[in-house]
Scaffold this motif. Structure first.
Motif, PDB file in Angstrom:
ATOM      1  N   SER A   1      -3.818  11.061  -2.760  1.00  0.00           N
ATOM      2  CA  SER A   1      -2.375  10.875  -2.646  1.00  0.00           C
ATOM      3  C   SER A   1      -1.684  11.530  -3.849  1.00  0.00           C
ATOM      4  CB  SER A   1      -2.028   9.375  -2.633  1.00  0.00           C
ATOM      5  OG  SER A   1      -2.645   8.738  -1.533  1.00  0.00           O
ATOM      6  N   THR A   2      -0.470  11.976  -3.726  1.00  0.00           N
ATOM      7  CA  THR A   2       0.529  11.515  -2.780  1.00  0.00           C
ATOM      8  C   THR A   2       0.222  12.067  -1.386  1.00  0.00           C
ATOM      9  OG1 THR A   2       2.169  11.423  -4.518  1.00  0.00           O
ATOM     10  CG2 THR A   2       3.000  11.516  -2.287  1.00  0.00           C
ATOM     11  N   GLY A   3       0.474  11.228  -0.409  1.00  0.00           N
ATOM     12  CA  GLY A   3       0.067  11.482   0.950  1.00  0.00           C
ATOM     13  C   GLY A   3      -1.106  10.587   1.278  1.00  0.00           C
ATOM     14  N   PHE A   4      -1.376  10.418   2.537  1.00  0.00           N
ATOM     15  CA  PHE A   4      -2.420   9.497   2.998  1.00  0.00           C
ATOM     16  C   PHE A   4      -3.598  10.313   3.522  1.00  0.00           C
ATOM     17  CE2 PHE A   4      -3.773   6.036   6.077  1.00  0.00           C
ATOM     18  CZ  PHE A   4      -4.170   5.150   5.098  1.00  0.00           C
TER      19      PHE A   4
ATOM     20  N   TYR B   1      -6.558   9.416  -6.583  1.00  0.00           N
ATOM     21  CA  TYR B   1      -7.600   9.308  -5.568  1.00  0.00           C
ATOM     22  C   TYR B   1      -7.852   7.819  -5.346  1.00  0.00           C
ATOM     23  CZ  TYR B   1      -8.725  14.130  -7.042  1.00  0.00           C
ATOM     24  OH  TYR B   1      -8.671  15.463  -7.376  1.00  0.00           O
ATOM     25  N   HIS B   2      -8.214   7.432  -4.122  1.00  0.00           N
ATOM     26  CA  HIS B   2      -8.550   6.032  -3.883  1.00  0.00           C
ATOM     27  C   HIS B   2      -9.679   5.923  -2.869  1.00  0.00           C
ATOM     28  CE1 HIS B   2      -5.156   6.199  -0.749  1.00  0.00           C
ATOM     29  NE2 HIS B   2      -4.822   7.111  -1.627  1.00  0.00           N
TER      30      HIS B   2
ATOM     31  N   GLY C   1      -2.940  19.327  -2.304  1.00  0.00           N
ATOM     32  CA  GLY C   1      -2.208  19.307  -3.565  1.00  0.00           C
ATOM     33  C   GLY C   1      -3.098  19.644  -4.743  1.00  0.00           C
ATOM     34  N   SER C   2      -2.486  19.715  -5.899  1.00  0.00           N
ATOM     35  CA  SER C   2      -3.185  20.131  -7.111  1.00  0.00           C
ATOM     36  C   SER C   2      -4.316  19.173  -7.467  1.00  0.00           C
ATOM     37  CB  SER C   2      -2.202  20.212  -8.285  1.00  0.00           C
ATOM     38  OG  SER C   2      -1.185  21.157  -8.024  1.00  0.00           O
ATOM     39  N   LEU C   3      -5.312  19.695  -8.152  1.00  0.00           N
ATOM     40  CA  LEU C   3      -6.443  18.898  -8.605  1.00  0.00           C
ATOM     41  C   LEU C   3      -5.970  17.816  -9.564  1.00  0.00           C
ATOM     42  CD1 LEU C   3      -9.595  18.770  -8.557  1.00  0.00           C
ATOM     43  CD2 LEU C   3      -9.538  20.175 -10.634  1.00  0.00           C
ATOM     44  N   LEU C   4      -6.435  16.595  -9.360  1.00  0.00           N
ATOM     45  CA  LEU C   4      -6.108  15.496 -10.258  1.00  0.00           C
ATOM     46  C   LEU C   4      -7.175  15.399 -11.332  1.00  0.00           C
ATOM     47  CD1 LEU C   4      -4.992  12.773  -7.673  1.00  0.00           C
ATOM     48  CD2 LEU C   4      -3.684  14.689  -8.634  1.00  0.00           C
ATOM     49  N   SER C   5      -6.789  14.937 -12.507  1.00  0.00           N
ATOM     50  CA  SER C   5      -7.706  14.959 -13.637  1.00  0.00           C
ATOM     51  C   SER C   5      -7.739  13.598 -14.328  1.00  0.00           C
ATOM     52  CB  SER C   5      -7.306  16.076 -14.608  1.00  0.00           C
ATOM     53  OG  SER C   5      -8.194  16.174 -15.680  1.00  0.00           O
TER      54      SER C   5
ATOM     55  N   TYR D   1       0.783  -1.230   0.000  1.00  0.00           N
ATOM     56  CA  TYR D   1       0.000   0.000   0.000  1.00  0.00           C
ATOM     57  C   TYR D   1       0.826   1.297   0.000  1.00  0.00           C
ATOM     58  CZ  TYR D   1      -4.185   2.810   1.084  1.00  0.00           C
ATOM     59  OH  TYR D   1      -5.208   3.727   1.070  1.00  0.00           O
ATOM     60  N   PRO D   2       1.873   1.437   0.798  1.00  0.00           N
ATOM     61  CA  PRO D   2       2.636   2.690   0.775  1.00  0.00           C
ATOM     62  C   PRO D   2       3.203   3.045  -0.607  1.00  0.00           C
ATOM     63  CG  PRO D   2       3.189   1.448   2.735  1.00  0.00           C
ATOM     64  CD  PRO D   2       2.350   0.541   1.880  1.00  0.00           C
ATOM     65  N   GLN D   3       3.388   2.063  -1.477  1.00  0.00           N
ATOM     66  CA  GLN D   3       3.866   2.340  -2.832  1.00  0.00           C
ATOM     67  C   GLN D   3       2.840   3.131  -3.637  1.00  0.00           C
ATOM     68  OE1 GLN D   3       4.436  -1.673  -4.179  1.00  0.00           O
ATOM     69  NE2 GLN D   3       6.480  -1.868  -3.264  1.00  0.00           N
ATOM     70  N   TYR D   4       1.599   3.162  -3.162  1.00  0.00           N
ATOM     71  CA  TYR D   4       0.515   3.821  -3.884  1.00  0.00           C
ATOM     72  C   TYR D   4       0.073   5.124  -3.222  1.00  0.00           C
ATOM     73  CZ  TYR D   4       0.525  -0.710  -6.087  1.00  0.00           C
ATOM     74  OH  TYR D   4       0.934  -1.836  -6.744  1.00  0.00           O
TER      75      TYR D   4
END
Length: 230
Positions: free
Chosen positions: A145-148, A122-123, A199-203, A111-114
């Protein structure tokens, strides 16, 4: 929070998981056991990986890039617990690279790899029955993420395996800054990403399914649409 109503636009991808050839678009990271039956796609961890603890979990990526403003639908049936099921979406490398770029670190399902490495995504954890506290009070969790970063949470209406019905229809909508998740047309959670706090918006990016061993679940009728508002 502004609320949206969505409808299906053009169909971008469809997979009914009828034959092994239907898995040609998928990439496994970790020890995934996958079987196609008359009832759909059965996913679990390989029994040989059970000795590896948190290293026995895995991710099953659909190797296609999708734009923003999408609606992802899939049918889900939990078969065996304990475990946890997740959907990853808008997944790219940290600099916008393709998720499978050779410049990114190797991933093996841990999991930390993701959530804390060199990818952005997003997850959504939508069936959380791995640990005792998750089973005592069931929720769906959305992280960035990145970050939890836990960014949204809602009550999980799916019961335990003993009482679960066949084929819950799950829907995830990613529409610019807005994310909505529903189960059988019941909205479970929604969130607006301000593009700053975490962080920045993911698309655009890839989607993928993840399970924590020894979870076993069945998937049918994966469909990705362009999402439209009305």
């Amino acid at each position: 929070m502004q609320h949206f109503h969505f409808k299906k636009g053009s169909l971008l991808y469809e997979n009914h998981f009828k034959t092994m050839a239907d898995l040609a678009d998928f990439v496994a990271e970790g020890e995934v056991d996958y079987q196609i039956t008359d009832e759909g796609l059965m996913l679990s961890a390989k029994k040989s990986s059970g000795v590896n603890g948190d290293f026995s979990h895995w991710l099953f990526w659909l190797n296609k890039d999708f734009p923003d403003r999408i609606m992802i639908e899939w049918s889900f049936t939990p078969i065996e617990e304990p475990g946890l099921c997740m959907l990853f979406f808008s997944a790219t490398g940290e600099r916008g690279e393709d998720l499978f770029s050779e410049h990114l670190k190797k991933r093996t399902g841990h999991y930390p790899q993701y959530h804390s490495s060199d990818i952005h995504t997003y997850h959504l954890s939508y069936f959380r029955r791995k640990w005792q506290d998750e089973r005592e009070f069931c929720t769906c969790n959305l992280r960035k993420s990145t970050g939890f970063h836990l960014v949204a949470q809602g009550a999980d209406p799916i019961p335990t395996v003993a009482d679960a019905k066949e084929d819950y229809r799950l829907r995830l909508v990613k529409f610019d800054h807005y994310i909505q998740f529903s189960i059988d047309d019941l909205v479970v959670l929604e969130w607006e990403d301000d593009g700053y706090t975490y962080g920045s918006l993911l698309s655009a990016g890839k989607i993928g399914f993840r399970q924590m061993a020894p979870m076993k679940a069945r998937y049918r009728r994966l469909q990705v649409y362009q999402a439209e508002t009305y």
